[in-house]
Design a protein around this motif. Structure first.
Motif, PDB file in Angstrom:
ATOM      1  N   THR A  96      15.351 -12.546   2.666  1.00  0.00           N
ATOM      2  CA  THR A  96      15.140 -11.192   3.148  1.00  0.00           C
ATOM      3  C   THR A  96      16.352 -10.708   3.932  1.00  0.00           C
ATOM      4  OG1 THR A  96      12.768 -11.472   3.284  1.00  0.00           O
ATOM      5  CG2 THR A  96      13.731  -9.839   4.735  1.00  0.00           C
ATOM      6  N   TYR A 159       3.773  -1.767  -3.859  1.00  0.00           N
ATOM      7  CA  TYR A 159       5.024  -2.294  -3.337  1.00  0.00           C
ATOM      8  C   TYR A 159       6.137  -2.163  -4.365  1.00  0.00           C
ATOM      9  CZ  TYR A 159       2.198  -4.646   0.181  1.00  0.00           C
ATOM     10  OH  TYR A 159       1.349  -4.920   1.201  1.00  0.00           O
ATOM     11  N   ILE A 160       7.331  -1.911  -3.908  1.00  0.00           N
ATOM     12  CA  ILE A 160       8.516  -2.058  -4.763  1.00  0.00           C
ATOM     13  C   ILE A 160       9.337  -3.182  -4.143  1.00  0.00           C
ATOM     14  CG2 ILE A 160      10.473  -0.901  -5.838  1.00  0.00           C
ATOM     15  CD1 ILE A 160       9.148   1.772  -5.131  1.00  0.00           C
ATOM     16  N   PHE A 161       9.304  -4.325  -4.813  1.00  0.00           N
ATOM     17  CA  PHE A 161       9.911  -5.513  -4.234  1.00  0.00           C
ATOM     18  C   PHE A 161      11.430  -5.518  -4.389  1.00  0.00           C
ATOM     19  CE2 PHE A 161       5.612  -7.035  -5.056  1.00  0.00           C
ATOM     20  CZ  PHE A 161       5.324  -7.602  -3.832  1.00  0.00           C
ATOM     21  N   LYS A 242       6.828 -14.189  -4.156  1.00  0.00           N
ATOM     22  CA  LYS A 242       7.084 -13.065  -3.256  1.00  0.00           C
ATOM     23  C   LYS A 242       5.791 -12.468  -2.739  1.00  0.00           C
ATOM     24  CE  LYS A 242      11.423 -11.331  -3.034  1.00  0.00           C
ATOM     25  NZ  LYS A 242      12.122 -10.151  -2.543  1.00  0.00           N
ATOM     26  N   GLN A 245       4.362 -14.291   0.010  1.00  0.00           N
ATOM     27  CA  GLN A 245       5.100 -14.224   1.261  1.00  0.00           C
ATOM     28  C   GLN A 245       4.718 -13.014   2.102  1.00  0.00           C
ATOM     29  OE1 GLN A 245       9.124 -14.240   0.076  1.00  0.00           O
ATOM     30  NE2 GLN A 245       9.294 -16.448  -0.152  1.00  0.00           N
ATOM     31  N   LEU A 246       3.947 -12.108   1.532  1.00  0.00           N
ATOM     32  CA  LEU A 246       3.599 -10.883   2.239  1.00  0.00           C
ATOM     33  C   LEU A 246       2.950 -11.159   3.583  1.00  0.00           C
ATOM     34  CD1 LEU A 246       2.254  -8.443  -0.390  1.00  0.00           C
ATOM     35  CD2 LEU A 246       4.201  -8.208   1.123  1.00  0.00           C
ATOM     36  N   ARG A 247       3.298 -10.360   4.539  1.00  0.00           N
ATOM     37  CA  ARG A 247       2.681 -10.468   5.847  1.00  0.00           C
ATOM     38  C   ARG A 247       2.062  -9.133   6.233  1.00  0.00           C
ATOM     39  NH1 ARG A 247       5.546 -14.134   9.909  1.00  0.00           N
ATOM     40  NH2 ARG A 247       4.881 -12.444  11.233  1.00  0.00           N
ATOM     41  N   TRP A 248       1.487  -9.094   7.434  1.00  0.00           N
ATOM     42  CA  TRP A 248       0.868  -7.829   7.811  1.00  0.00           C
ATOM     43  C   TRP A 248       1.894  -6.718   7.738  1.00  0.00           C
ATOM     44  CZ3 TRP A 248       0.230 -11.495  12.073  1.00  0.00           C
ATOM     45  CH2 TRP A 248       1.291 -11.474  12.945  1.00  0.00           C
ATOM     46  N   PHE A 249       1.492  -5.653   7.212  1.00  0.00           N
ATOM     47  CA  PHE A 249       2.420  -4.574   6.956  1.00  0.00           C
ATOM     48  C   PHE A 249       1.628  -3.384   6.487  1.00  0.00           C
ATOM     49  CE2 PHE A 249       5.185  -2.038   4.406  1.00  0.00           C
ATOM     50  CZ  PHE A 249       6.296  -1.960   5.211  1.00  0.00           C
ATOM     51  N   ILE A 250       1.854  -2.240   7.112  1.00  0.00           N
ATOM     52  CA  ILE A 250       1.175  -1.021   6.650  1.00  0.00           C
ATOM     53  C   ILE A 250       2.042  -0.321   5.632  1.00  0.00           C
ATOM     54  CG2 ILE A 250       0.155   1.159   7.354  1.00  0.00           C
ATOM     55  CD1 ILE A 250      -0.080   0.025  10.129  1.00  0.00           C
TER      56      ILE A 250
ATOM     57  N   ASN C  90       5.111  -0.564  11.726  1.00  0.00           N
ATOM     58  CA  ASN C  90       4.233  -1.039  10.655  1.00  0.00           C
ATOM     59  C   ASN C  90       4.469  -2.508  10.336  1.00  0.00           C
ATOM     60  OD1 ASN C  90       6.663  -0.868   9.358  1.00  0.00           O
ATOM     61  ND2 ASN C  90       6.124   0.939   8.158  1.00  0.00           N
ATOM     62  N   MET C 231      -3.921  -5.683   2.586  1.00  0.00           N
ATOM     63  CA  MET C 231      -3.330  -6.487   3.654  1.00  0.00           C
ATOM     64  C   MET C 231      -4.362  -7.076   4.616  1.00  0.00           C
ATOM     65  SD  MET C 231      -0.294  -6.541   2.943  1.00  0.00           S
ATOM     66  CE  MET C 231       0.221  -7.455   4.395  1.00  0.00           C
TER      67      MET C 231
END
Lengths: 250, 250, 250, 250
Positions: A96, A159-161, A242, A245-250, C90, C231
């Motif tokens: 990242t 999401y756009i990774f 990927k 790997q996501l975490r809290w995120f609005i 966020n 999420m």
């Protein structure tokens, strides 16, 4: 050395548009960018290596050794249309942190050359894809989104990774404008058909006259290299990783 | 402290060739470099420590404590042949980031001393190996590859992991020339036989007269240290882990 | 770019209190901060992006692209009470390193604006929660703790993960004062009820007159965004992962 | 902020010896250092926080919030013996990178104060331990090792993990002298008995008159804090994880 940019030339460009074409889902952006570079005879003016790239060399069938690298090309147009900066490469960054740094370096240089508009390309992984795949767009602002939607794209939701998403987000924060084009793809192989859709929309938006008859060459070349290194299956795995790997995120 | 280089001497060298000899598959490079340093009575002129090395000390049977370290040696030759810079050490860096940084620091210093040619050594893991193992090469350019192939090596196809690959790739980007020599090895123990093949080819290319009768000493020493620390089995595991880390990449 | 702060305005503030409101367990802080910003018509004066945020963009239902970001708002109060700095965003940073850096940057800026007191908000995950949830506090010093306890909070015992804990710890090291308010929550969804408790205590301490009738709007908005991106379940997983990352520590 | 050192005082010291006492196996060093600080009424002169420490706060039973931190104390001796610098803390760094950086910062400051000799303490995990545990030593050089062995220690063979090992290795590279004392311990709890052995040897070497009757207080305090946070079992797990992280290394 963290993220080193070697600049060979600083071209004078007319309101250039930055087009991102790094490897990703379906290799849509990668094939499209390679085709653009060839058809437009774009000229390489910068190379970028990053300590966040993989630490190896890959060898070609002829014994040459190639490093993970990113490159910037430019294309001047004498028809009054906006010039192009094409961001090509054989890898994204591994972390990242490296992705932010890479994207920041490219935007710094593009802005120095007068760029105020960016377009990122990518694949949108689906389990089924129509013969003419759907294309989705997201943009930095409503006006730009309207332009993208008028090109017969749909609104992207989700999401756009990777660099494709990061570029649009970071551009917005820099008060640049731009949009992402995401083309439906199975994502398991270099998808020439998806790249064709991306290029058609891109050509319409930029008034480009791109001959697509040789597009299969770019796809074949991409495919050949990928197959010889067994990378095709890895993309799908990467995508999965990927998502985990996501975490809290609005 | 990130990657600190302590330079004891800046030798004046005649068109020196940098030879990489860090631990890796089969410890081919490590044994070969140790043997070269001893036979040529090469002189240490720089030490490198990196925050990307492991955070421990290892003790010898005599109670001395040793750190993870890399060292540079030089060897002047009075026969008109090119001088040598030998890159030796007991570790590579733990992270991709650290590998790039380490390799960059060594190349900076080598170039400052006039180096324009690099040779990296390594093992090529195979399940079976012939009595006289095959040697593969990859190079920065076609001309250099021709030279390597004329030394009875075959074309390397695939990834070259770690410093051995990175060095060739980064050298190419710096407009240096060079090649990698990868020797077939089972890779599970310090492979003196593979190191012998590497040294024979190296000697032919560099007009070195290296007595190989004491090569087993270098291998035994390497083996002894490795065994006492139980590291021999770890190399194979590392290799596997590295392969799993692969991401999209052409 | 590592952690970049863009400052739009440097407001003159009266002994301002920094209130942290990033996403975390139960999204208690996040909902509370969003509600404060709206009710107090707080003004955004700085944006922060970090290379330690996730590398993607998220799109809204309308096709806009948003980046991971943190923001600082201020609220001037004409009633003689202390002004407020509200830290909203966020995301938190993905790495420990990024968390320290982010927290340090915010504290630097807050101190430059005269801040000497900080309040962090958070959820305290429980398997069962009372209708009026218990609230726990921890503080930089005994005097401040007494103040927090007089607000009908209990003594917090245990770890305070993430920014909520780091902010109090780093503030103490900078000779700032402050406390953390941790509200009991199931932690699996955006918990408006827990946010209400946090805001009630905050209002008492800061002499704020906050209308809580519209609090459900802030919670609904937070919930809506979170659900659309799936999420909500991730927070609990994250928490577990964090606990596993613990190392020796007194 | 990467690794920040706050210096409260730069004491004038007489040929000071740096003694390392961070948490590790059996908390041998940690207990010993705490006891030294109390018995010698050592004075704190510097605090160190690092972005490589864990990102949380821990609360005490009284509601105070504490950060991960390292501290340096000094002790002047009016009997003509060498003064002491004691390195105490409640954590080591989380990453290899952070460990190198932390150790480098402490050595920088210690050398600035005239330090030329370092002693690191630690536990050596065993499945069985004698009533009077064996103590092992490793040193920067043969002469220092002889001194350590004359204190009724045995030669250490193997890895010395973490700061205890790194400190000796980095000191050697800086041309400082010193040794590590590793005391046999089961390693599963704060081991007052092992700390006693370390302090006895230390006292003999440094001509210290340390009353050990209150040693159990230091151990009890360490134990109490550790138990309340459930950290005791984690050390053993950490150790295992570290061993798995090993890479090729001679």
């Amino acid at each position: 050395m963290v993220c080193a940019v070697e600049i060979y030339e600083k071209p004078k460009l007319n309101d250039p548009v930055l087009i991102e074409g790094l490897p990703g889902i379906g290799f849509v952006a990668n094939i499209a960018a390679l085709h653009l570079i060839r058809e437009l005879k774009a000229k390489r003016f910068a190379e970028i290596i990053s300590a966040s790239f993989q630490d190896f060399a890959v060898t070609t069938e002829e014994g040459g050794a190639r490093s993970p690298i990113n490159e910037l090309y430019y294309c001047k147009r004498d028809d009054g249309n906006r010039d192009l900066i094409i961001w090509y490469g054989n890898t994204q960054a591994l972390t990242t942190f490296g992705q932010y740094e890479l994207c920041g370096k490219v935007l710094d240089l593009a802005q120095e050359l007068g760029c105020r508009f960016v377009i990122s390309l990518g694949g949108f992984k689906k389990d089924e894809v129509k013969v003419t795949p759907d294309v989705y767009s997201a943009a930095t602002d409503n006006e730009t989104l309207s332009q993208a939607l008028s090109l017969e794209t749909k609104v992207m939701v989700g999401y756009i990774f990777g660099i494709a998403g990061l570029l649009i987000g970071l551009s917005k924060l820099r008060n640049l404008k731009g949009f992402a084009l995401l083309v439906d793809t199975l994502g398991m192989y270099p998808d020439a058909n998806a790249a064709r859709s991306a290029l058609e929309i891109l050509s319409k938006y930029l008034n480009l006259k791109i001959d697509l008859t040789r597009l299969s060459n770019a796809a074949e070349e991409t495919k050949k290299i990928l197959e010889s290194f067994g990378m095709i299956r890895n993309v799908a795995q990467e995508k999965k990783k990927k998502e985990e790997q996501l975490r809290w995120f609005i």
